[in-house]
Design a protein around this motif. Structure first.
Motif, short mmCIF file in Angstrom:
data_model
loop_
_atom_site.label_atom_id
_atom_site.label_comp_id
_atom_site.label_asym_id
_atom_site.label_seq_id
_atom_site.Cartn_x
_atom_site.Cartn_y
_atom_site.Cartn_z
N ALA A 150 14.03 30.96 50.96
CA ALA A 150 15.43 30.51 50.89
C ALA A 150 15.87 29.99 52.26
O ALA A 150 16.76 30.55 52.90
N ALA A 151 15.22 28.90 52.69
CA ALA A 151 15.43 28.41 54.06
C ALA A 151 16.87 27.95 54.30
O ALA A 151 17.43 28.19 55.38
N ARG A 152 17.46 27.30 53.34
CA ARG A 152 18.83 26.78 53.53
C ARG A 152 19.83 27.92 53.70
O ARG A 152 20.71 27.87 54.57
N MET A 153 19.69 28.96 52.90
CA MET A 153 20.60 30.09 53.01
C MET A 153 20.41 30.80 54.34
O MET A 153 21.37 31.32 54.93
N ARG A 154 19.18 30.85 54.83
CA ARG A 154 18.92 31.50 56.10
C ARG A 154 19.67 30.81 57.24
O ARG A 154 20.31 31.46 58.07
N VAL A 155 19.63 29.48 57.24
CA VAL A 155 20.35 28.73 58.28
C VAL A 155 21.85 28.93 58.13
O VAL A 155 22.57 29.13 59.12
N SER A 156 22.35 28.90 56.91
CA SER A 156 23.79 29.09 56.68
C SER A 156 24.24 30.45 57.19
O SER A 156 25.31 30.57 57.80
N GLY A 157 23.44 31.49 56.93
CA GLY A 157 23.82 32.82 57.39
C GLY A 157 23.91 32.92 58.89
O GLY A 157 24.84 33.52 59.43
N ILE A 158 22.93 32.35 59.58
CA ILE A 158 22.93 32.40 61.05
C ILE A 158 24.14 31.67 61.62
O ILE A 158 24.86 32.19 62.47
N GLU A 159 24.38 30.46 61.13
CA GLU A 159 25.47 29.65 61.66
C GLU A 159 26.83 30.26 61.33
O GLU A 159 27.73 30.29 62.18
N ALA A 160 26.98 30.75 60.10
CA ALA A 160 28.27 31.32 59.70
C ALA A 160 28.60 32.58 60.46
O ALA A 160 29.74 32.79 60.89
N ALA A 161 27.60 33.45 60.65
CA ALA A 161 27.84 34.68 61.40
C ALA A 161 28.23 34.37 62.84
O ALA A 161 29.11 35.02 63.42
N ALA A 162 27.57 33.36 63.44
CA ALA A 162 27.92 32.99 64.81
C ALA A 162 29.34 32.44 64.88
O ALA A 162 30.11 32.78 65.80
N THR A 163 29.73 31.63 63.91
CA THR A 163 31.08 31.08 63.89
C THR A 163 32.12 32.18 63.71
O THR A 163 33.17 32.17 64.37
N ALA A 164 31.82 33.12 62.82
CA ALA A 164 32.78 34.20 62.54
C ALA A 164 32.74 35.29 63.60
O ALA A 164 33.62 36.17 63.62
N GLY A 165 31.71 35.29 64.44
CA GLY A 165 31.62 36.29 65.49
C GLY A 165 31.26 37.67 64.98
O GLY A 165 31.75 38.68 65.51
N VAL A 166 30.36 37.75 63.97
CA VAL A 166 29.95 39.05 63.44
C VAL A 166 28.45 39.21 63.65
O VAL A 166 27.70 38.23 63.66
N PRO A 167 27.95 40.43 63.82
CA PRO A 167 26.51 40.66 63.98
C PRO A 167 25.73 40.20 62.76
O PRO A 167 26.20 40.31 61.62
N HIS A 168 24.52 39.68 63.00
CA HIS A 168 23.68 39.13 61.94
C HIS A 168 22.27 39.69 62.08
O HIS A 168 21.72 39.73 63.18
N LEU A 169 21.70 40.10 60.94
CA LEU A 169 20.33 40.61 60.91
C LEU A 169 19.57 39.93 59.80
O LEU A 169 20.10 39.73 58.70
N ARG A 170 18.32 39.57 60.08
CA ARG A 170 17.43 39.06 59.06
C ARG A 170 16.47 40.17 58.65
O ARG A 170 15.75 40.73 59.50
N LEU A 171 16.46 40.53 57.35
CA LEU A 171 15.52 41.50 56.79
C LEU A 171 14.53 40.73 55.93
O LEU A 171 14.91 40.18 54.89
N GLU A 172 13.28 40.66 56.36
CA GLU A 172 12.27 39.88 55.64
C GLU A 172 10.96 40.62 55.59
O GLU A 172 10.40 41.00 56.62
N ARG A 173 10.46 40.83 54.39
CA ARG A 173 9.18 41.52 54.24
C ARG A 173 8.05 40.65 54.79
O ARG A 173 8.11 39.42 54.72
N PRO A 174 7.01 41.27 55.31
CA PRO A 174 5.87 40.49 55.83
C PRO A 174 5.17 39.73 54.72
O PRO A 174 5.20 40.11 53.55
N GLY A 175 4.51 38.65 55.10
CA GLY A 175 3.68 37.92 54.15
C GLY A 175 2.40 38.68 53.86
O GLY A 175 2.11 39.73 54.45
N TRP A 176 1.62 38.15 52.92
CA TRP A 176 0.36 38.78 52.57
C TRP A 176 -0.72 38.46 53.60
O TRP A 176 -0.65 37.44 54.29
N THR A 177 -1.71 39.33 53.70
CA THR A 177 -2.84 39.16 54.61
C THR A 177 -4.12 39.06 53.79
O THR A 177 -4.37 39.90 52.91
#
Length: 270
Positions: free
Chosen positions: A98-125
């Motif tokens: 969900a690349a587009r949502m990821r960018v939106s979340g980062i930019e929106a949190a920065a604009t709103a001035g709230v902490p932002h965390l990305r929780l992403e499970r590792p890929g397969w090996t």
């Protein structure tokens, strides 16, 4: 009877006051990790959890707590929503693709001035015996597929079906949660299903349909990993589509426990 003086004030219920949430958390969700995080945090009486789902699945698995379904209108719309609803922190636990949502979340949190965390499970090996062929994106997968097999187990989601449809010389078993809106061509058979899957079940499915190549995204996680084990067991090639180049969030974790610890620092109890 009319009172000519104010009644004596009722003593405040201190227990009730403690139950009023002090913090509001937005979880951008739709994954098992997002549901687990909501379940872990909702027990905290000082945090109100709002989980946002994109709405692309007709019957999604819903997390506990408040749920919002639908888009925000890009980064600006999300930033306005964060301010309007007085959100104190954002955890983006959306799908790895969900690349587009990821960018939106980062930019929106920065604009709103709230902490932002990305929780992403590792890929397969890849494991010994795996025959993986990694490609960077969907067009590269379409180009590489005809050289790897003729009968395809396609597990990349309904939105990718149109990209593979021109490969009319191949036969596809396309596993999807929801059927696409448009008709599928004759060489594509839909299998509506949702994990978790078992290795024996995936092995039987591959044998039944005489599959000779598996196509998947590197989603990670245990819910759908069984197809990779089955392909290894049957010595089949796997066409693995890499995750999109990640945007750079302020902080990233790979487990729900680490996300909870991050929240404890940014939304402290008391």
């Amino acid at each position: 009877m009319t009172l000519d003086h104010d009644p004596e004030p009722t003593a405040p219920d201190r227990g009730a006051a403690r139950r009023v949430p002090r913090w509001r958390l937005l979880v951008l969700g739709g994954t098992a990790e997002a549901r687990a995080l909501a379940a872990a945090v909702v027990a905290r009486p000082d945090v109100a959890v709002v989980s946002s789902l994109a709405g692309r699945v007709a019957d999604p698995r819903l997390p506990v707590g408040e749920v919002r379904i639908g888009g925000f209108g890009g980064p600006a719309g999300l930033a306005a929503w964060l301010a309007e609803h007085r959100i104190h922190a954002v955890v983006d636990a959306t799908h790895p693709y969900a690349a587009r949502m990821r960018v939106s979340g980062i930019e929106a949190a920065a604009t709103a001035g709230v902490p932002h965390l990305r929780l992403e499970r590792p890929g397969w090996t890849a494991q010994p015996g795996d025959r993986w062929h990694r490609v960077p994106d969907l067009p590269a997968a379409v180009a590489a597929l005809p050289s790897l097999g003729r009968r395809v187990l396609l597990t990349t989601g309904r939105q990718s079906l149109a990209a593979f449809a021109p490969l009319a010389d191949l036969w596809f078993l396309a596993r999807v949660v929801d059927a696409p809106d448009e008709p599928v061509p004759a060489h594509v058979r839909l299998l509506r299903s949702r994990g978790p899957y078992t290795v024996d079940g995936e092995t039987d499915l591959i044998r039944e349909h005489r599959i000779d190549v598996v196509v998947t995204k590197d989603s990670g996680g245990a819910l759908t990993e069984a197809k990779l084990t089955a392909a290894r067991r049957l010595d089949l090639p796997v066409l693995m589509i890499d995750r999109p180049a990640p945007a750079t969030p302020p902080a990233t974790v790979t487990t729900v426990d680490d996300a909870v610890r991050w929240l404890d620092r940014h939304l402290p109890v008391g």
